[in-house]
Design a protein around this motif. Structure first.
Motif, PDB file in Angstrom:
ATOM      1  N   TRP A 272      -1.854 -57.901   9.632  1.00  0.00           N
ATOM      2  CA  TRP A 272      -0.790 -58.317  10.537  1.00  0.00           C
ATOM      3  C   TRP A 272      -0.397 -57.150  11.455  1.00  0.00           C
ATOM      4  O   TRP A 272      -0.247 -57.334  12.669  1.00  0.00           O
ATOM      5  N   GLY A 273      -0.262 -55.962  10.886  1.00  0.00           N
ATOM      6  CA  GLY A 273       0.092 -54.792  11.688  1.00  0.00           C
ATOM      7  C   GLY A 273      -0.988 -54.424  12.688  1.00  0.00           C
ATOM      8  O   GLY A 273      -0.695 -54.075  13.832  1.00  0.00           O
ATOM      9  N   ALA A 274      -2.245 -54.512  12.275  1.00  0.00           N
ATOM     10  CA  ALA A 274      -3.341 -54.164  13.181  1.00  0.00           C
ATOM     11  C   ALA A 274      -3.412 -55.128  14.364  1.00  0.00           C
ATOM     12  O   ALA A 274      -3.603 -54.710  15.505  1.00  0.00           O
ATOM     13  N   VAL A 275      -3.234 -56.399  14.098  1.00  0.00           N
ATOM     14  CA  VAL A 275      -3.263 -57.387  15.186  1.00  0.00           C
ATOM     15  C   VAL A 275      -2.084 -57.179  16.125  1.00  0.00           C
ATOM     16  O   VAL A 275      -2.226 -57.255  17.353  1.00  0.00           O
ATOM     17  N   THR A 276      -0.917 -56.881  15.567  1.00  0.00           N
ATOM     18  CA  THR A 276       0.268 -56.661  16.395  1.00  0.00           C
ATOM     19  C   THR A 276       0.107 -55.422  17.273  1.00  0.00           C
ATOM     20  O   THR A 276       0.412 -55.456  18.467  1.00  0.00           O
ATOM     21  N   VAL A 277      -0.374 -54.335  16.690  1.00  0.00           N
ATOM     22  CA  VAL A 277      -0.564 -53.107  17.464  1.00  0.00           C
ATOM     23  C   VAL A 277      -1.657 -53.308  18.510  1.00  0.00           C
ATOM     24  O   VAL A 277      -1.531 -52.837  19.641  1.00  0.00           O
ATOM     25  N   HIS A 278      -2.715 -54.027  18.165  1.00  0.00           N
ATOM     26  CA  HIS A 278      -3.808 -54.247  19.116  1.00  0.00           C
ATOM     27  C   HIS A 278      -3.328 -55.009  20.345  1.00  0.00           C
ATOM     28  O   HIS A 278      -3.800 -54.754  21.457  1.00  0.00           O
ATOM     29  N   ASP A 279      -2.395 -55.925  20.155  1.00  0.00           N
ATOM     30  CA  ASP A 279      -1.867 -56.669  21.306  1.00  0.00           C
ATOM     31  C   ASP A 279      -1.100 -55.775  22.275  1.00  0.00           C
ATOM     32  O   ASP A 279      -0.962 -56.111  23.455  1.00  0.00           O
ATOM     33  N   LEU A 280      -0.596 -54.656  21.806  1.00  0.00           N
ATOM     34  CA  LEU A 280       0.180 -53.753  22.649  1.00  0.00           C
ATOM     35  C   LEU A 280      -0.681 -52.737  23.403  1.00  0.00           C
ATOM     36  O   LEU A 280      -0.199 -52.088  24.328  1.00  0.00           O
ATOM     37  N   LEU A 281      -1.931 -52.594  23.010  1.00  0.00           N
ATOM     38  CA  LEU A 281      -2.814 -51.602  23.627  1.00  0.00           C
ATOM     39  C   LEU A 281      -3.414 -52.122  24.931  1.00  0.00           C
ATOM     40  O   LEU A 281      -3.563 -53.329  25.111  1.00  0.00           O
TER      41      LEU A 281
ATOM     42  N   LYS B 248      -6.286 -53.122  27.561  1.00  0.00           N
ATOM     43  CA  LYS B 248      -7.556 -53.822  27.325  1.00  0.00           C
ATOM     44  C   LYS B 248      -8.716 -52.991  27.886  1.00  0.00           C
ATOM     45  O   LYS B 248      -8.971 -52.978  29.081  1.00  0.00           O
ATOM     46  N   ALA B 249      -9.379 -52.268  27.000  1.00  0.00           N
ATOM     47  CA  ALA B 249     -10.563 -51.486  27.355  1.00  0.00           C
ATOM     48  C   ALA B 249     -11.473 -51.463  26.138  1.00  0.00           C
ATOM     49  O   ALA B 249     -11.002 -51.369  25.002  1.00  0.00           O
ATOM     50  N   TRP B 250     -12.767 -51.534  26.359  1.00  0.00           N
ATOM     51  CA  TRP B 250     -13.694 -51.621  25.230  1.00  0.00           C
ATOM     52  C   TRP B 250     -13.670 -50.373  24.365  1.00  0.00           C
ATOM     53  O   TRP B 250     -13.798 -50.443  23.157  1.00  0.00           O
ATOM     54  N   TRP B 251     -13.489 -49.204  24.979  1.00  0.00           N
ATOM     55  CA  TRP B 251     -13.504 -47.963  24.209  1.00  0.00           C
ATOM     56  C   TRP B 251     -12.241 -47.801  23.374  1.00  0.00           C
ATOM     57  O   TRP B 251     -12.287 -47.222  22.294  1.00  0.00           O
ATOM     58  N   ILE B 252     -11.125 -48.332  23.856  1.00  0.00           N
ATOM     59  CA  ILE B 252      -9.903 -48.323  23.047  1.00  0.00           C
ATOM     60  C   ILE B 252     -10.071 -49.250  21.849  1.00  0.00           C
ATOM     61  O   ILE B 252      -9.673 -48.926  20.737  1.00  0.00           O
ATOM     62  N   ASP B 253     -10.680 -50.425  22.073  1.00  0.00           N
ATOM     63  CA  ASP B 253     -10.954 -51.344  20.961  1.00  0.00           C
ATOM     64  C   ASP B 253     -11.872 -50.698  19.930  1.00  0.00           C
ATOM     65  O   ASP B 253     -11.658 -50.842  18.723  1.00  0.00           O
ATOM     66  N   LEU B 254     -12.882 -49.994  20.403  1.00  0.00           N
ATOM     67  CA  LEU B 254     -13.821 -49.338  19.493  1.00  0.00           C
ATOM     68  C   LEU B 254     -13.117 -48.315  18.603  1.00  0.00           C
ATOM     69  O   LEU B 254     -13.283 -48.315  17.375  1.00  0.00           O
ATOM     70  N   ILE B 255     -12.304 -47.469  19.203  1.00  0.00           N
ATOM     71  CA  ILE B 255     -11.580 -46.454  18.437  1.00  0.00           C
ATOM     72  C   ILE B 255     -10.560 -47.105  17.511  1.00  0.00           C
ATOM     73  O   ILE B 255     -10.468 -46.767  16.324  1.00  0.00           O
ATOM     74  N   PHE B 256      -9.805 -48.063  18.031  1.00  0.00           N
ATOM     75  CA  PHE B 256      -8.752 -48.689  17.235  1.00  0.00           C
ATOM     76  C   PHE B 256      -9.321 -49.413  16.021  1.00  0.00           C
ATOM     77  O   PHE B 256      -8.825 -49.249  14.903  1.00  0.00           O
ATOM     78  N   PHE B 257     -10.345 -50.224  16.224  1.00  0.00           N
ATOM     79  CA  PHE B 257     -10.876 -50.992  15.100  1.00  0.00           C
ATOM     80  C   PHE B 257     -11.650 -50.110  14.116  1.00  0.00           C
ATOM     81  O   PHE B 257     -11.743 -50.449  12.933  1.00  0.00           O
ATOM     82  N   THR B 258     -12.173 -48.988  14.577  1.00  0.00           N
ATOM     83  CA  THR B 258     -12.781 -48.040  13.648  1.00  0.00           C
ATOM     84  C   THR B 258     -11.714 -47.430  12.745  1.00  0.00           C
ATOM     85  O   THR B 258     -11.869 -47.379  11.517  1.00  0.00           O
ATOM     86  N   VAL B 259     -10.626 -46.995  13.338  1.00  0.00           N
ATOM     87  CA  VAL B 259      -9.531 -46.408  12.555  1.00  0.00           C
ATOM     88  C   VAL B 259      -8.887 -47.462  11.648  1.00  0.00           C
ATOM     89  O   VAL B 259      -8.642 -47.211  10.469  1.00  0.00           O
ATOM     90  N   ALA B 260      -8.631 -48.643  12.181  1.00  0.00           N
ATOM     91  CA  ALA B 260      -8.006 -49.693  11.380  1.00  0.00           C
ATOM     92  C   ALA B 260      -8.934 -50.191  10.277  1.00  0.00           C
ATOM     93  O   ALA B 260      -8.483 -50.523   9.180  1.00  0.00           O
TER      94      ALA B 260
END
Length: 64
Positions: free
Chosen positions: A23-32, A34-46
């Motif tokens: 739930w927290g990861a989805v909520t934080v992701h909505d606030l970031l 929209k860039a593929w490299w941000i998604d890559l870093i975020f989902f790797t860390v999460a």
């Protein structure tokens, strides 16, 4: 506490923690932005980061 009871408590705690983590990861992701490299870093860390807070709980559950 018997080992079987500790494992049951740890299992329930892990399930609730993962629900909260997702739930927290989805909520934080909505606030970031929209860039593929941000998604890559975020989902790797999460994706890797959920295990670190659970290490003490799993060690406790595995004690004799």
């Amino acid at each position: 506490m018997p080992p079987r009871a500790r494992r049951f408590v740890a299992t329930v705690a892990v399930v609730f923690f993962l629900i909260f983590w997702i739930w927290g990861a989805v909520t934080v992701h909505d606030l970031l932005p929209k860039a593929w490299w941000i998604d890559l870093i975020f989902f790797t860390v999460a994706g890797v980061g959920w295990g670190v807070p659970l290490i003490p709980l799993l060690r406790w559950a595995d004690r004799e």
